[in-house]
Design an enzyme around this catalytic site. Structure first.
Site, short mmCIF file in Angstrom:
data_model
loop_
_atom_site.label_atom_id
_atom_site.label_comp_id
_atom_site.label_asym_id
_atom_site.label_seq_id
_atom_site.Cartn_x
_atom_site.Cartn_y
_atom_site.Cartn_z
N THR A 1 2.43 -0.16 0.15
CA THR A 1 1.14 0.12 0.79
C THR A 1 1.25 1.16 1.90
O THR A 1 0.26 1.84 2.20
CB THR A 1 0.52 -1.17 1.37
OG1 THR A 1 1.50 -1.87 2.14
CG2 THR A 1 0.02 -2.08 0.30
N LYS B 1 1.51 -6.95 6.61
CA LYS B 1 1.89 -5.56 6.28
C LYS B 1 0.67 -4.66 6.17
O LYS B 1 0.78 -3.43 6.29
CB LYS B 1 2.73 -5.52 4.99
CG LYS B 1 2.10 -6.14 3.76
CD LYS B 1 1.12 -5.24 3.04
CE LYS B 1 0.36 -6.01 1.99
NZ LYS B 1 -0.74 -5.24 1.39
#
Length: 333
Positions: free
Chosen positions: A246, A189
């Site tokens: 994030t 990710k």
């Protein structure tokens, strides 16, 4: 109980601060060059975030002292430094009953090994668990609540660490036995977070952000399943949860790297300006090599690799992504 934190960076010090009341003794180990006089003397640092540790926290660069009597050892060094730290642990006589918990998110280059694979190669008999989830350090230091998961092939180990590291009201932990999925979700990710920052800097809009997260998640799932992950894990805390956090926050170093790339800055200048590790930079290379090895398409990750390692312009990169051959959307059950 005693907790040892290996790594005196932002996340390592944040964990030492967060878990102070959970342990009778806490030791933070770091390389001598990483330990500032302010940290050693005053248990304080202001770079890259301000952290004030309790006086009960010991700071040392001696590995033997750091791990002696530790029940849990948290590895929070960079991905590139994990193998050498494990060698140091081995030479310092780590006990196989001490639980090593890896909190670093990334893939080793050039081996393309997950961190648990690296650790097992050096310390094959070690009790091991993985900590991963949406854990932006600045928010944790502000006592804002979050949750993460503890993954281990041995559920008793996972449950022990869950109980030891859980902080009521602030840091809720779940167990998981899918180590592959938890590690890959947390690692891959970071590349998509760079893409998200990139899009934000180019003012491409919320529709584009939603597209990037969705198509980026498809790449994470595609690669991870081929490597043995359970698809459901990737839609949990260490996958989708971490991805959302994030990819939507300037607090993320990977998001910040992407934003600066989107402004046309060069990666060398960006990393010098940040002064800290952004794991997604090296992971963009790792996932592209993995995908090539597995014969899997990862266009978003490939784009970020090009943004990091070539001179392609942001506009040209966007054009390449948007004008790819049309295809059917995948379905994962």
């Amino acid at each position: 109980m005693k907790l040892t934190v290996l790594g005196a960076g932002c996340w390592g010090l944040t964990l030492a601060w967060l878990l102070t009341d959970n342990f009778e003794e806490i030791t933070v180990w770091g390389r001598q060059k990483d330990l500032s006089e302010d940290l050693i003397t005053n248990k304080h640092t202001s770079k890259p975030l301000e952290v004030q540790l309790s006086n009960k926290v010991n700071i040392t660069s001696d590995m033997n002292t750091a791990i002696k009597g530790a029940d849990i050892i948290l590895n929070v060094v960079s991905t590139s430094g994990t193998r050498s730290v494990c060698e140091n642990l081995k030479n310092s006589g780590i006990n196989s009953d001490q639980i090593l918990v890896n909190a670093s998110k990334g893939i080793e280059l050039p081996s393309l090994m997950r961190m648990s694979e690296v650790i097992k190669e050096v310390l094959p008999k070690q009790k091991l668990a993985i900590l991963s989830g949406p854990t932006l350090a600045k928010e944790v230091l502000q006592s804002k609540p979050t949750a993460a998961c503890i993954a281990s092939e041995d559920i008793e180990t996972a449950e022990f660490v869950q109980q030891a590291l859980n902080v009521p009201g602030r840091f809720r932990l779940y167990t998981n036995n899918d180590v592959v999925g938890v590690e890959l979700g947390g690692s891959l990710k970071n590349v998509i977070a760079i893409a998200s920052g990139f899009a934000h800097a180019m003012d491409l809009g919320d529709n584009c952000t939603g597209t990037l997260l969705t198509r980026g998640m498809a790449e994470i799932v595609r690669v991870s399943i081929r490597l043995g992950a359970n698809p459901s894990t990737l839609y949990g805390l260490s996958g989708m949860g971490d991805l959302i956090a994030t990819c939507s926050s300037p607090m993320s170093r990977n998001y910040t790297v992407g934003a600066m790339l989107g402004q046309g800055k060069k990666i060398e200048d960006i990393l010098n300006e940040l002064g800290s590790v952004a794991e997604g930079v090296k992971t963009s290379k790792a996932i592209c090599e993995l995908a090539q090895k597995l014969n899997i398409e990862v266009p978003v990750s490939n784009a970020i690799y090009e943004a990091v390692y070539t001179d392609i312009t942001p506009q040209k990169l966007l054009e390449k992504l948007m004008n790819r051959k049309l295809k059917e959307e995948e379905k994962y059950v």
